[in-house]
Scaffold this active site. Structure first.
Site, PDB file in Angstrom:
ATOM      1  N   ASP A 115      67.938  40.320 -40.515  1.00 51.70           N
ATOM      2  CA  ASP A 115      66.517  39.249 -40.462  1.00 51.70           C
ATOM      3  C   ASP A 115      67.141  38.711 -39.046  1.00 51.70           C
ATOM      4  OD1 ASP A 115      63.787  39.585 -40.467  1.00 51.70           O
ATOM      5  OD2 ASP A 115      64.017  39.941 -42.475  1.00 51.70           O
ATOM      6  N   TRP A 122      63.002  42.283 -35.080  1.00 56.64           N
ATOM      7  CA  TRP A 122      61.348  42.841 -35.028  1.00 56.64           C
ATOM      8  C   TRP A 122      60.864  43.325 -33.297  1.00 56.64           C
ATOM      9  CZ3 TRP A 122      61.655  37.162 -35.871  1.00 56.64           C
ATOM     10  CH2 TRP A 122      62.168  36.837 -37.158  1.00 56.64           C
ATOM     11  N   GLY A 123      61.889  43.725 -33.015  1.00 62.43           N
ATOM     12  CA  GLY A 123      61.684  44.047 -31.618  1.00 62.43           C
ATOM     13  C   GLY A 123      61.312  42.804 -30.775  1.00 62.43           C
ATOM     14  N   ASP A 167      55.962  43.407 -39.045  1.00 68.14           N
ATOM     15  CA  ASP A 167      55.420  43.682 -40.542  1.00 68.14           C
ATOM     16  C   ASP A 167      55.039  44.684 -40.736  1.00 68.14           C
ATOM     17  OD1 ASP A 167      57.938  42.072 -40.978  1.00 68.14           O
ATOM     18  OD2 ASP A 167      57.508  40.881 -42.107  1.00 68.14           O
TER      19      ASP A 167
HETATM   20  C1  GLA Z   1      61.055  39.789 -42.543  1.00 63.07           C
HETATM   21  C2  GLA Z   1      61.190  41.295 -42.057  1.00 63.07           C
HETATM   22  C3  GLA Z   1      60.986  41.494 -43.092  1.00 63.07           C
HETATM   23  C4  GLA Z   1      61.450  41.012 -44.339  1.00 63.07           C
HETATM   24  C5  GLA Z   1      61.470  39.737 -45.317  1.00 63.07           C
HETATM   25  C6  GLA Z   1      62.458  38.908 -45.964  1.00 63.07           C
HETATM   26  O1  GLA Z   1      59.281  38.815 -41.986  1.00 63.07           O
HETATM   27  O2  GLA Z   1      60.935  41.441 -40.958  1.00 63.07           O
HETATM   28  O3  GLA Z   1      60.937  43.047 -43.784  1.00 63.07           O
HETATM   29  O4  GLA Z   1      63.029  41.279 -45.089  1.00 63.07           O
HETATM   30  O5  GLA Z   1      61.616  39.111 -43.611  1.00 63.07           O
HETATM   31  O6  GLA Z   1      61.802  37.638 -45.908  1.00 63.07           O
END
Ligand code: GLA
Length: 378
Positions: A128, A163-164, A185
């Site tokens: 992440d 996330w890009g 997300d």
């Molecule tokens: C981010 C990620 C999610 C998940 C959460 C966990 O938001 O994009 O997919 O892994 O963290 O805290």
């Protein structure tokens, strides 16, 4: 080492439904269920524990520690169980000081954490991007962990989750990532599916063998229950969501509680023909089809290995829609003497191509997906 993935990875991830409520018991039951439900045999291979698995502090040797209240026998025992079911085991960390939920991240601990994951016989690492350094560029942070994994002595699939952000698409293939989150997300509501679908359109050229655009975990079958559960979706909406993700070549990570999934949910997740389009060995880029339809319709084709053409007509809107396009759009003008033979994968209904075009009615939020064969025009 990290392996080179030739088709999008498939599996299950704990986050969408369970968030912090994870445990050895849940993972074991989910592993059992992946086998009994037929998900494993349909290709879902990775069972991934997301955030919130560790203690808030590292140990005296600077190692990550599994929370003994959740995982009383440690992570190696969980990995052993998952492996005993013929599945692969995935875990989660973060490029920042902390994970998104505030547990220790792997920043400046990349090599020691990769060694720990290898010791626990982990096969997959989701990585992440929360709490990352404002000074060190993301590409360096992801290359660091990529290098650590490639040198840890075990095949661990590197699943990047930035996330890009920071134009991930421009540098992700310099890291060892086999998949990368191309969008933010997902949440369990229809608007989220619509948003992610639209965001993906410009990123499709970056998807391909070895490093797949990850549109985020599936919400199919959540029905508003769980960690990212909001208003939920109807079964038709879940089917369209699954069809889009599969069609666009995204990794497919199931996010519902499979111990309680309905027959309907199972039928969607294990649809062989959609999975075959997703896992097509050529991994070609889907291209938008031009045609006549309401704004709510989005349509793509994808040329499959061996000459078939997958066609997806997706109605993202709440009104019935009619779509029409010419076969010319797919490279089959009248002069070729060829046409298509095609039936909707979900309903079995055949399309009429007699006048060198395809017209199709789509119910609200519904889709049609075809695997079309090129045949002689009679
Ligand atoms: C981010 C990620 C999610 C998940 C959460 C966990 O938001 O994009 O997919 O892994 O963290 O805290």
């Amino acid at each position: 080492m990290t392996m080179v993935k030739l088709t999008p990875p498939l599996g299950w991830n704990s986050w969408n439904t369970f968030g912090a409520n994870i445990s050895e018991e849940l993972i074991k039951q989910t592993a059992d269920c992946m086998v009994e439900s037929g998900l494993r045999d349909a290709g879902y291979e990775y069972l991934v524990i997301d955030d919130c698995w560790s203690l808030r502090e590292r140990d005296a040797n600077d190692r990550l520690v599994a929370d003994p209240a959740k995982f009383p026998n440690g992570m190696k025992a969980v990995a052993d169980y998952v492996h005993s079911k013929g599945l692969k085991f995935g875990m989660y960390s973060c490029a920042g000081n902390l994970t998104c939920a505030g547990y220790p991240g792997s920043f400046e601990h990349e090599f020691i954490d990769a060694a720990t994951f290898a010791e626990w016989e982990v096969d997959f690492l989701k990585y992440d991007y929360c709490y990352h350094s404002p000074i060190i560029p993301g590409e360096i942070l992801y290359r660091r962990m990529g290098l650590a994994l490639e040198n840890c002595g075990r095949d661990i699939l590197f699943s990047a989750c930035s996330w890009g952000a920071d134009e991930t698409h421009k540098w992700i293939k310099t890291t060892a990532a086999s998949m990368w989150r191309s969008t933010g997300d997902i949440f369990d509501k229809w608007d989220s599916v619509k948003d992610l679908t639209k965001q993906q359109a410009n990123l499709l050229p970056y998807n391909g063998v070895g490093c797949f655009n990850d549109m985020d975990m599936l919400i199919v079958g959540m029905h508003g229950k769980g960690n990212v559960g909001l208003s939920g979706c109807s079964d038709i909406q879940y089917r369209t969501h699954f069809s889009i993700w599969a069609f666009m070549g995204s990794p497919l990570m199931v996010g519902c509680d499979i111990r309680e999934m309905s027959e309907q949910t199972k039928a969607v997740l294990t649809n062989r023909e959609l999975l075959a389009i997703n896992q097509d060995t050529a991994c070609r880029q889907p291209y938008p089809i031009k045609g006549i339809w309401q704004d709510s319709v989005t349509a793509y084709a994808k040329n499959l290995a061996g000459g078939d053409i997958a066609i997806g007509l997706f109605n993202l809107g709440s009104e019935k829609a009619v779509s029409r396009f010419n076969l010319d759009e797919l490279g089959l003008p009248h002069s070729t003497g060829k046409t298509l033979k095609l039936a909707d994968i979900w309903t079995g209904k055949e399309a009429n191509t007699a006048n060198a075009s395809i017209s199709w009615e789509l119910e609200p939020f519904d889709c049609a997906v075809f695997r079309a064969k090129v045949v002689d025009r009679k």
